[in-house]
Design an enzyme around this catalytic site. Structure first.
Site, PDB file in Angstrom:
ATOM      1  N   LYS A 212     -13.021  14.568 -24.173  1.00  0.00           N
ATOM      2  CA  LYS A 212     -13.390  13.556 -25.024  1.00  0.00           C
ATOM      3  C   LYS A 212     -14.166  13.681 -26.138  1.00  0.00           C
ATOM      4  CE  LYS A 212      -9.320  10.921 -23.941  1.00  0.00           C
ATOM      5  NZ  LYS A 212      -8.951  10.328 -23.396  1.00  0.00           N
ATOM      6  N   ARG A 247      -7.751  11.984 -15.474  1.00  0.00           N
ATOM      7  CA  ARG A 247      -6.955  12.782 -16.211  1.00  0.00           C
ATOM      8  C   ARG A 247      -7.372  14.359 -17.163  1.00  0.00           C
ATOM      9  NH1 ARG A 247      -5.082  13.236 -21.429  1.00  0.00           N
ATOM     10  NH2 ARG A 247      -2.652  13.362 -21.786  1.00  0.00           N
TER      11      ARG A 247
HETATM   12  N1  PMM Z   1      -6.033  10.178 -22.902  1.00  0.00           N
HETATM   13  C1  PMM Z   1      -4.920  11.402 -24.016  1.00  0.00           C
HETATM   14  C2  PMM Z   1      -3.867  11.175 -23.628  1.00  0.00           C
HETATM   15  N2  PMM Z   1      -3.218  10.411 -23.027  1.00  0.00           N
HETATM   16  N3  PMM Z   1      -2.992   9.345 -20.888  1.00  0.00           N
HETATM   17  C3  PMM Z   1      -3.743   8.140 -20.201  1.00  0.00           C
HETATM   18  N4  PMM Z   1      -3.728   7.402 -19.605  1.00  0.00           N
HETATM   19  N5  PMM Z   1      -5.450   8.362 -20.390  1.00  0.00           N
HETATM   20  C4  PMM Z   1      -6.190   8.961 -21.112  1.00  0.00           C
HETATM   21  O1  PMM Z   1      -7.313   8.441 -21.864  1.00  0.00           O
HETATM   22  C5  PMM Z   1      -5.267   9.429 -22.164  1.00  0.00           C
HETATM   23  C6  PMM Z   1      -3.771   9.470 -22.253  1.00  0.00           C
HETATM   24  C7  PMM Z   1      -5.982  11.869 -25.296  1.00  0.00           C
HETATM   25  O2  PMM Z   1      -5.001  12.986 -25.244  1.00  0.00           O
HETATM   26  P1  PMM Z   1      -5.226  14.480 -24.796  1.00  0.00           P
HETATM   27  O3  PMM Z   1      -3.721  14.397 -24.814  1.00  0.00           O
HETATM   28  O4  PMM Z   1      -5.301  15.402 -26.088  1.00  0.00           O
HETATM   29  O5  PMM Z   1      -6.366  14.145 -23.806  1.00  0.00           O
END
Ligand code: PMM
Length: 266
Positions: A212, A247
């Site tokens: 991030k 994640r």
């Molecule tokens: N961050 C992104 C997308 N989905 N889902 C959860 N549960 N937590 C997160 O921090 C989160 C998410 C940001 O985008 P990315 O798919 O490019 O990492």
């Protein structure tokens, strides 16, 4: 926990425009190969997303999102790989569950689509409720808090209570502080520093710091794919704070770091 380590969720975005892996896995074979590699490296779930949530991103329609995620989830399920679907839409979640997804990861925590909680309740699947205040196009305008740690905790518990009232099994709810969603870098650091105030709650916590922009900012504007060492460091600190799962995009880097943590703290 899996083998003494937090659960590792590998990110697979089948979008043209996600901030770190957009455009790489739109081809089905490339998506399956990358997911299989992440599983071999130690991911328990592959989180499949068909709509970019990067700040400022514009939305895609439900049909496009479904067409992106369902073939990938079907193929991964056939390959014996457990998937979660990263969506805020009940229709997409429903199609994904039918295709074999085992978790719904809703970054809006039920706020974006009034039907989502009903879909999750009837499927009886685990439900990730992330802290969210609005869609990507304008979420950074919503990054105002009296006390970010307290406000995010209160809002997450409200979302969880709403889900339970709609019939979602409380034991299947996982909460996520939602780093970067309506949050500045300072908010993300404050949430990280106080992560134990989340892991002390009655729900398991998922932590999503991977690549991030607050990490990029810390590292003199390093581009997203070069933030994996910093991400692995956050994974260890999140594990130390007691999270259920992390994640991440680079599963190998995080699993290596988590294995060091496990031996260190055994
Ligand atoms: N961050 C992104 C997308 N989905 N889902 C959860 N549960 N937590 C997160 O921090 C989160 C998410 C940001 O985008 P990315 O798919 O490019 O990492």
């Amino acid at each position: 926990m899996h083998d003494g380590l937090p659960v590792v969720m590998g990110v697979l975005n089948v979008t043209p425009d996600s901030f770190s892996d957009g455009g790489l896995y739109e081809d089905l074979d490339a998506a399956v190969a990358h997911a299989s590699e992440m599983v071999a490296q130690g991911a328990q779930y592959i989180d499949v997303g068909g709509e970019s949530t990067r700040p400022g991103a514009s939305r895609v329609d439900a049909a496009t999102e479904t067409q992106r995620v369902v073939p990938v989830i079907t193929a991964l399920t056939a390959a014996g790989i457990a998937t979660s679907v990263d969506t805020t839409r009940a229709l997409v979640a429903s199609a994904a569950l039918e295709a074999g997804a085992v978790i719904v990861n809703d970054v809006s925590g039920g706020l974006a689509d009034p039907d989502m909680k009903r879909v999750v309740a009837s499927a009886g699947c685990p439900y990730v409720i992330m802290h969210w205040r609005g869609h990507s196009a304008d979420m950074q305008k919503l990054a105002h808090y009296d006390d970010v740690v307290r406000d995010v905790r209160v809002e997450l518990l409200q979302r969880a209570a709403e889900a339970v009232s709609a019939g979602v099994n409380a034991e299947r709810i996982i909460l996520d502080p939602g780093l970067g969603f309506a949050k500045t870098a300072e908010h993300n650091w404050a949430l990280s520093q106080h992560l134990r105030e989340f892991t002390a709650l009655e729900y398991p916590i998922l932590f999503g710091s991977s690549r991030k922009s607050y990490l990029g900012k810390l590292l003199n504007d390093r581009p997203a794919p070069d933030r994996d060492v910093a991400t692995a460091a956050t994974s260890v600190l999140a594990a130390q704070a007691g999270v259920w799962g992390v994640r991440v995009h680079n599963v190998e880097a995080t699993v290596d770091a988590l294995k060091v943590w496990r031996e260190w703290t055994r």
